[in-house]
Design an enzyme around this catalytic site. Structure first.
Site, mmCIF file in Angstrom:
data_model
loop_
_atom_site.group_PDB
_atom_site.id
_atom_site.type_symbol
_atom_site.label_atom_id
_atom_site.label_comp_id
_atom_site.label_asym_id
_atom_site.label_seq_id
_atom_site.Cartn_x
_atom_site.Cartn_y
_atom_site.Cartn_z
ATOM 1 N N THR A 21 0.868 -1.185 0.000
ATOM 2 C CA THR A 21 0.000 0.000 0.000
ATOM 3 C C THR A 21 0.901 1.230 0.000
ATOM 4 O O THR A 21 2.125 1.123 0.132
ATOM 5 C CB THR A 21 -0.913 0.040 1.243
ATOM 6 O OG1 THR A 21 -0.103 0.276 2.404
ATOM 7 C CG2 THR A 21 -1.679 -1.265 1.410
ATOM 8 N N ASP A 22 0.284 2.394 -0.102
ATOM 9 C CA ASP A 22 1.079 3.628 -0.104
ATOM 10 C C ASP A 22 1.843 3.819 1.200
ATOM 11 O O ASP A 22 2.962 4.338 1.202
ATOM 12 C CB ASP A 22 0.173 4.838 -0.346
ATOM 13 C CG ASP A 22 -0.333 4.893 -1.785
ATOM 14 O OD1 ASP A 22 0.303 4.252 -2.648
ATOM 15 O OD2 ASP A 22 -1.356 5.554 -2.027
ATOM 16 N N CYS A 23 1.238 3.415 2.310
ATOM 17 C CA CYS A 23 1.945 3.595 3.587
ATOM 18 C C CYS A 23 2.765 2.376 3.989
ATOM 19 O O CYS A 23 3.586 2.454 4.909
ATOM 20 C CB CYS A 23 0.963 3.979 4.698
ATOM 21 S SG CYS A 23 -0.519 2.970 4.763
ATOM 22 N N TYR A 24 2.544 1.248 3.294
ATOM 23 C CA TYR A 24 3.339 0.043 3.557
ATOM 24 C C TYR A 24 3.834 -0.497 2.216
ATOM 25 O O TYR A 24 3.268 -1.449 1.663
ATOM 26 C CB TYR A 24 2.494 -1.008 4.284
ATOM 27 C CG TYR A 24 2.067 -0.583 5.664
ATOM 28 C CD1 TYR A 24 2.972 -0.560 6.722
ATOM 29 C CD2 TYR A 24 0.757 -0.206 5.918
ATOM 30 C CE1 TYR A 24 2.593 -0.177 7.997
ATOM 31 C CE2 TYR A 24 0.356 0.188 7.187
ATOM 32 C CZ TYR A 24 1.288 0.200 8.218
ATOM 33 O OH TYR A 24 0.903 0.596 9.475
#
Length: 389
Positions: A131-134
């Protein structure tokens, strides 16, 4: 009458009188309940037996770049990763995954938990949801208990108040959670250590509750809730002890403070892995009734003899047998003498009670007031609505 506060004052000044359950029972025979109740402040109980409904919460800490773990293996054992990004739950009875054609390894989550508690190195392999944050997709490393954040046992079902005796009336060997059962009543196996077991000495759960401090795996733990399959409405004898599986408790404790002597992975042939766990419960002597309840002997306790050769939820039984008979090493079933052995370690169960006693006498372990009682009206619901595929 005593209060827990008064008992703790004596513990902190090293003035408390503490007896193990075995010592208390012998003392009652000598001088009677009333005198013992005046003499003794705390009774320690213990068990060391398989408790497969156990596991560990582990927080690995964030990587750089971060990963949102969605599949993870610790030394080849799958760990559940369906909540926080690097939070895991490692079940004691989860087995090592093997590839097609590989030999089954007699190892599971209980062994990994034991290794971490012992300070050994454990391999981690993880796959992430990008994901964008992971943004990280995979991760491999090794960890020890010192290189992870939280590592605590959270066990949904421990401390069976009573259990069954397993036998096999069929014509082939059976491999069960009690171990191998030989055909044609070739042997019998029981699990509970009997009169020294914690909840036999507090049959109505009057002395324990949510928040009770206990000995768990060599460290300090707490009763967190009722256990799964908690069934306090089981039929009981006049002494209030149940005639079969009854109350259970959910337990929690910091595994970083535990000792691998009391937390051991084990494996049952053709059944799977589990965890041998030492648990001790201190019982405050608040009044004479506490001593009277704890005075019960193995001859006063019974368990049902269950035939595992019938593959149903409700299996036929060969009646009830006392723990005194079980501990003799032989029982009689329909006129036939059958060898019997304990699955719990009676020696280590006694040692748990001794270790807890010594900790209290040193002033290292005080008692806690429960913040809420354990539910006593819980019924047991079977799963009878199902569709066969």
């Amino acid at each position: 009458m005593r209060t827990i506060a008064e008992i703790n004052h004596k513990i902190s000044h090293k003035q408390a009188v503490v007896l193990t359950a075995e010592e208390l029972k012998a003392r009652v025979v000598e001088v009677g309940v009333a005198k013992v109740a005046k003499e003794v402040d705390v009774i320690t109980t213990g068990t060391f037996e398989p408790m497969e409904s156990s596991g560990a919460i582990i927080n690995l800490g964030h990587t750089d770049p971060p990963i949102k773990i969605r599949r993870c293996w610790l030394d080849g054992v799958p760990a559940y990763s369906g909540f926080g990004a690097v939070d895991l739950y490692l079940g004691a009875s989860c087995a090592v995954e093997v590839m097609d054609g590989e030999e089954v390894r007699e190892r599971g989550g209980g062994h990994v938990i034991e290794d971490l508690i012992a300070g050994k190195t454990v391999q981690v392999r993880a796959q992430g949801q990008v994901t964008d944050c992971y943004p990280r997709a995979t991760f491999e490393t090794t960890v020890t208990r010192e290189t992870i954040n939280q590592f605590y046992l959270f066990n949904p079902r421990n401390l069976y108040q009573n259990f069954i005796v397993g036998v096999n009336g069929g014509d082939r060997p059976l491999y069960t959670y009690l171990g191998p059962l030989q055909p044609r009543l070739g042997n019998a196996v029981y699990s509970n250590p009997g009169a020294i077991s914690p909840l036999f000495n507090d049959p109505d759960l009057q002395l324990v509750g949510i928040g009770t401090r206990i000995f768990l795996g060599g460290g300090v733990g707490y009763i967190a809730w009722e256990g799964t399959q908690h069934f306090p409405l089981q039929k009981r004898l006049p002494n209030h002890t149940p005639i079969g599986p009854a109350a259970t408790l959910a337990l929690i404790g910091d595994a970083k403070q535990m000792d691998a002597r009391w937390v051991r992975g084990c494996y049952f042939k053709s059944y799977g892995p589990s965890l041998m766990l030492g648990v001790g419960v201190p019982l405050p002597v608040l009044n004479e009734e506490v001593v009277a309840r704890c005075a019960i002997q193995d001859k006063d306790l019974v368990a049902p003899i269950v035939d595992f050769s019938i593959p149903r939820r409700v299996r036929p039984t060969f009646g009830l047998v006392s723990y005194a008979q079980l501990k003799s090493g032989r029982i009689s079933i329909e006129g036939r003498t059958v060898r019997v052995a304990p699955l719990a370690s009676l020696f280590l169960s006694r040692q748990v009670a001794v270790e807890l006693k010594q900790s209290i006498l040193r002033g290292d372990f005080t008692l806690t007031e429960p913040v809420a009682p354990i539910e006593l009206q819980r019924s047991f619901l079977p799963q009878d609505r199902w569709t066969e595929f």
